[in-house]
Design a protein around this motif. Structure first.
Motif, PDB file in Angstrom:
ATOM      1  N   VAL A 113      45.795  36.805  41.816  1.00 23.70           N
ATOM      2  CA  VAL A 113      44.378  36.448  41.724  1.00 23.70           C
ATOM      3  C   VAL A 113      43.600  37.729  41.453  1.00 23.70           C
ATOM      4  CG1 VAL A 113      42.385  35.487  42.923  1.00 23.70           C
ATOM      5  CG2 VAL A 113      44.640  34.500  43.299  1.00 23.70           C
ATOM      6  N   TYR A 114      42.804  37.685  40.422  1.00 26.39           N
ATOM      7  CA  TYR A 114      42.005  38.839  40.028  1.00 26.39           C
ATOM      8  C   TYR A 114      40.545  38.451  40.149  1.00 26.39           C
ATOM      9  CZ  TYR A 114      46.508  40.110  38.133  1.00 26.39           C
ATOM     10  OH  TYR A 114      47.847  40.376  37.992  1.00 26.39           O
ATOM     11  N   ARG A 115      39.843  39.091  41.048  1.00 27.29           N
ATOM     12  CA  ARG A 115      38.437  38.765  41.255  1.00 27.29           C
ATOM     13  C   ARG A 115      37.575  39.632  40.353  1.00 27.29           C
ATOM     14  NH1 ARG A 115      37.562  37.926  47.629  1.00 27.29           N
ATOM     15  NH2 ARG A 115      35.584  37.111  46.888  1.00 27.29           N
ATOM     16  N   MET A 116      36.686  38.973  39.655  1.00 26.14           N
ATOM     17  CA  MET A 116      35.782  39.647  38.730  1.00 26.14           C
ATOM     18  C   MET A 116      34.357  39.368  39.190  1.00 26.14           C
ATOM     19  SD  MET A 116      38.128  40.742  36.651  1.00 26.14           S
ATOM     20  CE  MET A 116      37.567  41.115  35.006  1.00 26.14           C
ATOM     21  N   THR A 117      33.474  40.319  38.965  1.00 24.65           N
ATOM     22  CA  THR A 117      32.085  40.094  39.352  1.00 24.65           C
ATOM     23  C   THR A 117      31.407  39.193  38.332  1.00 24.65           C
ATOM     24  OG1 THR A 117      31.175  41.984  38.173  1.00 24.65           O
ATOM     25  CG2 THR A 117      31.954  42.369  40.437  1.00 24.65           C
ATOM     26  N   PHE A 118      30.430  38.468  38.790  1.00 28.98           N
ATOM     27  CA  PHE A 118      29.663  37.585  37.928  1.00 28.98           C
ATOM     28  C   PHE A 118      29.033  38.375  36.791  1.00 28.98           C
ATOM     29  CE2 PHE A 118      25.568  35.588  36.891  1.00 28.98           C
ATOM     30  CZ  PHE A 118      26.024  34.367  36.422  1.00 28.98           C
ATOM     31  N   GLU A 119      28.506  39.543  37.105  1.00 30.72           N
ATOM     32  CA  GLU A 119      27.832  40.373  36.100  1.00 30.72           C
ATOM     33  C   GLU A 119      28.790  40.810  34.996  1.00 30.72           C
ATOM     34  OE1 GLU A 119      27.645  40.931  39.422  1.00 30.72           O
ATOM     35  OE2 GLU A 119      25.593  40.247  39.747  1.00 30.72           O
ATOM     36  N   GLN A 120      30.048  41.027  35.335  1.00 30.31           N
ATOM     37  CA  GLN A 120      31.028  41.439  34.333  1.00 30.31           C
ATOM     38  C   GLN A 120      31.385  40.316  33.378  1.00 30.31           C
ATOM     39  OE1 GLN A 120      34.040  42.616  37.198  1.00 30.31           O
ATOM     40  NE2 GLN A 120      34.039  44.682  36.351  1.00 30.31           N
ATOM     41  N   MET A 121      31.361  39.083  33.861  1.00 28.64           N
ATOM     42  CA  MET A 121      31.910  37.982  33.086  1.00 28.64           C
ATOM     43  C   MET A 121      30.883  36.978  32.564  1.00 28.64           C
ATOM     44  SD  MET A 121      34.875  39.179  33.189  1.00 28.64           S
ATOM     45  CE  MET A 121      35.835  37.959  32.344  1.00 28.64           C
ATOM     46  N   TYR A 122      29.632  37.151  32.868  1.00 22.56           N
ATOM     47  CA  TYR A 122      28.617  36.157  32.528  1.00 22.56           C
ATOM     48  C   TYR A 122      28.317  36.095  31.038  1.00 22.56           C
ATOM     49  CZ  TYR A 122      24.110  33.810  32.172  1.00 22.56           C
ATOM     50  OH  TYR A 122      23.099  32.984  31.802  1.00 22.56           O
ATOM     51  N   TYR A 123      28.148  37.217  30.426  1.00 22.48           N
ATOM     52  CA  TYR A 123      27.689  37.255  29.035  1.00 22.48           C
ATOM     53  C   TYR A 123      28.805  36.860  28.077  1.00 22.48           C
ATOM     54  CZ  TYR A 123      23.848  39.560  31.275  1.00 22.48           C
ATOM     55  OH  TYR A 123      22.804  39.834  32.101  1.00 22.48           O
TER      56      TYR A 123
END
Length: 66
Positions: A33-43
């Motif tokens: 499981v790789y957690r990514m921040t919302f800011e990194q993946m939103y655009y």
């Protein structure tokens, strides 16, 4: 599995990650499981997607699962 959470209350996120269904997923059990921040993946424009691809590759090559 890549997981991104929105800016919600910490207790809501804790409930999600402590849920029995989530905990029994094979990706969770095998530490994939790789957690990514919302800011990194939103655009989703071409430049952002290219940057996101770099982040995904870094996570997979470094095997930084959490």
């Amino acid at each position: 599995m890549f997981v991104t959470t929105y800016e919600t209350k910490q207790e809501d996120q804790d409930k999600f990650f402590e849920n029995a269904v989530y905990k029994n997923l094979s990706a969770v059990k095998n530490n994939h499981v790789y957690r990514m921040t919302f800011e990194q993946m939103y655009y989703y424009d071409p430049l952002a997607i290219e940057g996101q691809l770099d982040l995904v590759v870094e996570k997979l090559l470094g095997h930084q699962a959490k």
